[in-house]
Design an enzyme around this catalytic site. Structure first.
Site, PDB file in Angstrom:
ATOM      1  CE1 TYR A 196      -3.435  -2.574   0.078  1.00 14.25           C
ATOM      2  CE2 TYR A 196      -3.812  -2.147   2.400  1.00 14.25           C
ATOM      3  CZ  TYR A 196      -4.141  -2.812   1.244  1.00 14.25           C
ATOM      4  OH  TYR A 196      -5.180  -3.710   1.257  1.00 14.25           O
ATOM      5  CB  SER A 230     -14.693  -3.686  -1.392  1.00 15.63           C
ATOM      6  OG  SER A 230     -13.485  -3.116  -1.806  1.00 15.63           O
ATOM      7  N   GLY A 252     -18.618  -1.653  -1.792  1.00 14.00           N
ATOM      8  CA  GLY A 252     -18.402  -1.838  -3.225  1.00 14.00           C
ATOM      9  C   GLY A 252     -17.560  -0.743  -3.847  1.00 14.00           C
ATOM     10  CG  LEU A 281     -23.086  -1.289  -2.459  1.00 10.74           C
ATOM     11  CD1 LEU A 281     -22.486  -2.321  -1.525  1.00 10.74           C
ATOM     12  CD2 LEU A 281     -24.530  -1.646  -2.802  1.00 10.74           C
ATOM     13  CE  LYS A 306     -17.882   7.533  -3.715  1.00 13.36           C
ATOM     14  NZ  LYS A 306     -16.476   7.777  -3.277  1.00 13.36           N
TER      15      LYS A 306
END
Length: 338
Positions: free
Chosen positions: A53, A218, A221, A225, A228
């Site tokens: 990350y 997630s 999603g 969800l 947006k």
């Protein structure tokens, strides 16, 4: 805040886990530290990161997320935090790790190098949950589980988990651990949400029978969800807006999340949430937590204001009629992500 056990291990975690994959890219350090503080104050004790990350993967910032988490960790009692990180698996999936020039695998050398680097960046002498980030079906599970067991015996790692693994791979790893008398996986971190329920097809049964906990990522999603991306919207700065413009692996992955079926399903779920007076993000997180095979749901934000609807899911239990309505929508719009 409810707490659940990771698999059959001794570790008990809050049923919401704060993910950190945008820290250092979309989310600057100051914002990330405020998000971590607010999460801690809300009762979250479980934090997930990875050596690869932040995302999207890039050599210019790889490792920064663990460094940010490490700085924050110094401000809290170490025993109060359940810290999870991951070793990069092979880079033939959408997520090509910038670590070790992309030459990552789950063999002895890579795991040993990765764990030492993570311990330094995180500023700690042990990791509570150490996970394989992507499965390596080309490396013998005996080798992978043997070296991971060595880390547990050395006290550098408390318990083990996998991520993005298949039912076959999870069973294969458990069999290898049993054969070797080695430490085994207590968790699996896979995608699971209202628009991606494939985990329930096979892996949920493996988890129930083998005492493994899902820690889903997630649950919103990737923002789908939250609606947006409805009506063709591509909000500026949003992760999938960026990925769709990047092309290649990132675009292909984003199109799994953002497509006509997933957007339609998200709108149906948002309408259901509204009927119950619940924000769609809050609804999605609460739904994810409400499964017997789930220990803790991993959430993530890129800005501090996104925390509010997530924290509203603490202690929220969806009524039976809402859960039944969800199943009805799922039957009508099956497998939105393919």
């Amino acid at each position: 805040m409810q707490h659940r056990r990771l698999g059959t291990s001794a570790i008990v975690v809050s049923d919401i886990c704060m993910g950190t994959m945008t820290f250092g890219s979309q989310t600057d350090e100051a914002t990330a530290l405020r998000v971590l503080d607010r999460s801690y104050d809300a009762g979250i004790n479980f934090y997930d990161t990875a050596e690869g990350y932040p995302v999207p993967p890039d050599t210019k910032w790889v490792g920064v997320t663990e460094e940010i988490v490490g700085k924050w960790l110094k401000t809290k009692p170490r025993d109060a935090i359940i810290l999870a990180t991951k070793v990069s698996g092979p880079s033939h999936v959408w997520f090509k790790s910038p670590k070790r020039n992309g030459m990552t695998a789950l063999d002895r050398r890579n795991i040993m190098v990765a764990v030492e680097d993570s311990l330094i960046k995180l500023g700690t002498d042990y990791i509570d949950l150490y996970q394989t980030h992507w499965p390596d079906h080309g490396t013998a599970y005996d080798e992978t589980m043997d070296v991971l067991d060595e880390l547990v015996r050395a006290g550098k790692v408390r318990v083990l988990g996998c991520s993005n693994e298949t039912a076959w791979g999870l069973m294969k790893s458990i069999a290898a651990s049993e054969k070797l008398g080695a430490a085994r996986y207590h968790t699996i971190q896979n995608n699971f949400s209202l628009i991606n329920r494939r985990f329930e097809d096979e892996l949920a049964q493996v988890c129930r029978q083998e005492g493994v906990s899902l820690i889903p990522y997630s649950p919103i999603g990737g923002g789908v969800l939250a609606t947006k991306y409805s009506a063709g919207a591509r909000p500026q700065g949003a992760r999938f807006s960026n990925y769709l413009a990047m092309g290649g692996r990132q675009e292909a992955m984003a199109r799994r999340f953002v497509n006509d079926k997933s957007v339609t399903a998200a709108e149906r779920y948002a309408a259901l949430a509204a009927e119950h007076g619940i924000d769609p993000v809050t609804f999605a997180v609460a739904w994810s937590k409400q499964h017997d095979f789930v220990a803790s749901t991993i959430v993530g934000v890129s800005s501090e204001d996104q925390l509010d609807p997530i924290l509203a899911a603490i202690d929220l239990v969806l009524p039976d009629d809402a859960m039944k309505a969800v199943n009805g929508i799922s039957r009508e719009i099956m497998y939105p992500m393919g």
